[in-house]
Design a protein around this motif. Sequence first.
Motif, short mmCIF file in Angstrom:
data_model
loop_
_atom_site.label_atom_id
_atom_site.label_comp_id
_atom_site.label_asym_id
_atom_site.label_seq_id
_atom_site.Cartn_x
_atom_site.Cartn_y
_atom_site.Cartn_z
N LYS A 142 40.09 32.37 47.29
CA LYS A 142 39.98 30.92 47.46
C LYS A 142 38.84 30.58 48.40
O LYS A 142 38.72 31.15 49.49
CB LYS A 142 41.30 30.36 47.99
N GLY A 143 38.01 29.66 47.97
CA GLY A 143 36.90 29.23 48.80
C GLY A 143 35.70 30.15 48.76
O GLY A 143 34.77 29.98 49.55
N THR A 144 35.68 31.10 47.83
CA THR A 144 34.55 32.05 47.75
C THR A 144 33.62 31.76 46.58
O THR A 144 32.62 32.44 46.41
CB THR A 144 35.07 33.49 47.61
N GLY A 145 33.96 30.74 45.77
CA GLY A 145 33.17 30.47 44.58
C GLY A 145 33.59 31.30 43.38
O GLY A 145 33.04 31.14 42.29
N ARG A 146 34.57 32.18 43.57
CA ARG A 146 35.06 33.03 42.47
C ARG A 146 36.59 32.92 42.36
O ARG A 146 37.28 33.89 42.07
CB ARG A 146 34.67 34.50 42.71
N GLU A 147 37.09 31.70 42.55
CA GLU A 147 38.54 31.48 42.56
C GLU A 147 39.20 31.85 41.24
O GLU A 147 40.35 32.30 41.22
CB GLU A 147 38.85 30.01 42.88
N ARG A 148 38.49 31.70 40.12
CA ARG A 148 39.08 31.95 38.80
C ARG A 148 38.69 33.32 38.23
O ARG A 148 38.80 33.56 37.04
CB ARG A 148 38.65 30.84 37.83
N LEU A 149 38.23 34.21 39.09
CA LEU A 149 37.74 35.51 38.62
C LEU A 149 38.81 36.28 37.86
O LEU A 149 38.55 36.79 36.75
CB LEU A 149 37.25 36.34 39.81
N LEU A 150 40.01 36.40 38.41
CA LEU A 150 41.07 37.16 37.75
C LEU A 150 41.47 36.51 36.43
O LEU A 150 41.67 37.20 35.43
CB LEU A 150 42.29 37.28 38.67
N GLU A 151 41.58 35.20 36.44
CA GLU A 151 41.94 34.47 35.22
C GLU A 151 40.88 34.65 34.14
O GLU A 151 41.20 34.88 32.96
CB GLU A 151 42.13 32.99 35.55
N GLU A 152 39.61 34.56 34.52
CA GLU A 152 38.53 34.69 33.54
C GLU A 152 38.42 36.10 32.97
O GLU A 152 38.04 36.27 31.82
CB GLU A 152 37.21 34.28 34.20
N CYS A 153 38.74 37.11 33.77
CA CYS A 153 38.62 38.49 33.30
C CYS A 153 39.87 38.98 32.60
O CYS A 153 39.79 39.61 31.53
CB CYS A 153 38.30 39.41 34.47
N PHE A 154 41.04 38.73 33.19
CA PHE A 154 42.27 39.37 32.72
C PHE A 154 43.37 38.40 32.30
O PHE A 154 44.43 38.84 31.84
CB PHE A 154 42.84 40.28 33.83
N GLY A 155 43.13 37.10 32.43
CA GLY A 155 44.18 36.12 32.16
C GLY A 155 44.34 35.81 30.69
O GLY A 155 43.39 35.41 30.02
N GLY A 156 45.55 36.00 30.18
CA GLY A 156 45.90 35.61 28.82
C GLY A 156 47.12 34.71 28.83
O GLY A 156 47.64 34.37 29.90
N LEU A 168 48.21 43.62 44.25
CA LEU A 168 46.77 43.49 44.49
C LEU A 168 46.24 42.17 43.95
O LEU A 168 45.51 41.45 44.65
CB LEU A 168 46.04 44.66 43.82
N PHE A 169 46.60 41.82 42.72
CA PHE A 169 46.11 40.57 42.13
C PHE A 169 46.62 39.36 42.90
O PHE A 169 45.90 38.36 43.05
CB PHE A 169 46.53 40.48 40.66
N ASP A 170 47.87 39.41 43.36
CA ASP A 170 48.41 38.29 44.14
C ASP A 170 47.62 38.09 45.42
O ASP A 170 47.27 36.96 45.79
CB ASP A 170 49.89 38.56 44.46
N LYS A 171 47.30 39.19 46.11
CA LYS A 171 46.54 39.11 47.35
C LYS A 171 45.09 38.69 47.09
O LYS A 171 44.49 37.94 47.86
CB LYS A 171 46.60 40.45 48.09
N LEU A 172 44.51 39.19 45.99
CA LEU A 172 43.13 38.82 45.67
C LEU A 172 43.03 37.35 45.29
O LEU A 172 42.04 36.68 45.65
CB LEU A 172 42.60 39.69 44.53
N GLU A 173 44.02 36.82 44.58
CA GLU A 173 44.01 35.40 44.22
C GLU A 173 43.94 34.53 45.47
O GLU A 173 43.19 33.54 45.51
CB GLU A 173 45.26 35.04 43.41
N ARG A 174 44.70 34.90 46.49
CA ARG A 174 44.67 34.14 47.74
C ARG A 174 43.36 34.38 48.49
O ARG A 174 42.79 33.45 49.07
CB ARG A 174 45.87 34.53 48.60
#
Length: 288
Positions: free
Chosen positions: A137-151, A128-134
């Motif tokens: 892109k281009g939605t203004g929320r490209e770093r959403l997963l990184e900002e919420c769950f990325g360590g 799911l995260f892999d598909k959401l990352e792609r």
Amino acid sequence: EWLVGGIAEMHDCRELRGLQAYQPHQLGRSPCGSVGLRNMGSTCYMNALLQQLYHVPEFKGGVFGAEVPPEGEERALVRELQSLFGNVQESLRQSYDTASFCRAHDAVGGEPLNVSLQMDVDEYLNILFDKLERGLKGTGRERLLEECFGGKVVNEIVCKEVVRVGDREYGGDKESFKSQREEGFFTIPLEVKHKRSILESLELFVAGETLDGDNKYMCEEAGRKVDALKRLCISKLPAVLILHLKRFEFDFDAMKKVKVNDACEFPLLLDMDPYTLEGIERRERAAA
């Protein structure tokens, strides 16, 4: 606008039901205020994960804030996730049908989601995260997963012998020589078999393994093989930490995955400092 319109259409009051089938207490939103997700076969793992993600305010807000056109396959999964979250938040119905969300997996590359196949939730989360990352892109929320769950974790190798690197000597009564490589993560996998609590699981996660004997570490900087400790340390904690309890293991006798049902407790307040690079080094300096 399209999301609001879709929810309104789903609740169109012109829908007619026979009096015998009219049971509002079974059709409406739960008294506790929650909307469920309908199981499409064996998608309970997916529904449980999506409900948890929905209850992360930063992630839910980021999904709603993504600028996704109402048509086109490239961002179909993000659009369907917006629809799913919108219905869970605003719907007056008992549950939301996830069929269109399941179909949207195929539109973002890869295989469609097999709703009749049970899957480990961590395996699905990675998909799911892999598909959401792609899709983001281009939605203004490209770093959403990184900002919420990325360590970030550090793959660290600590030499346990005295070595000379350049003009400096390490080890003995001096600081040990360390080789470090940092990489990102979204989840921390924890062993739960024979573990009474996740505190024991976290201790095992950072304990590492000793490289000695025939398995000595080749220290390129020192130009020879040495005894060493190879371990993982958390260098940066995410805003929201996801712990993956490894509840499945492969049984080589039965040649299939089996469930690990060992009880594993967790505290209501979890101090992660002892498992971070900074915390581990602080403890080692105090013990020296």
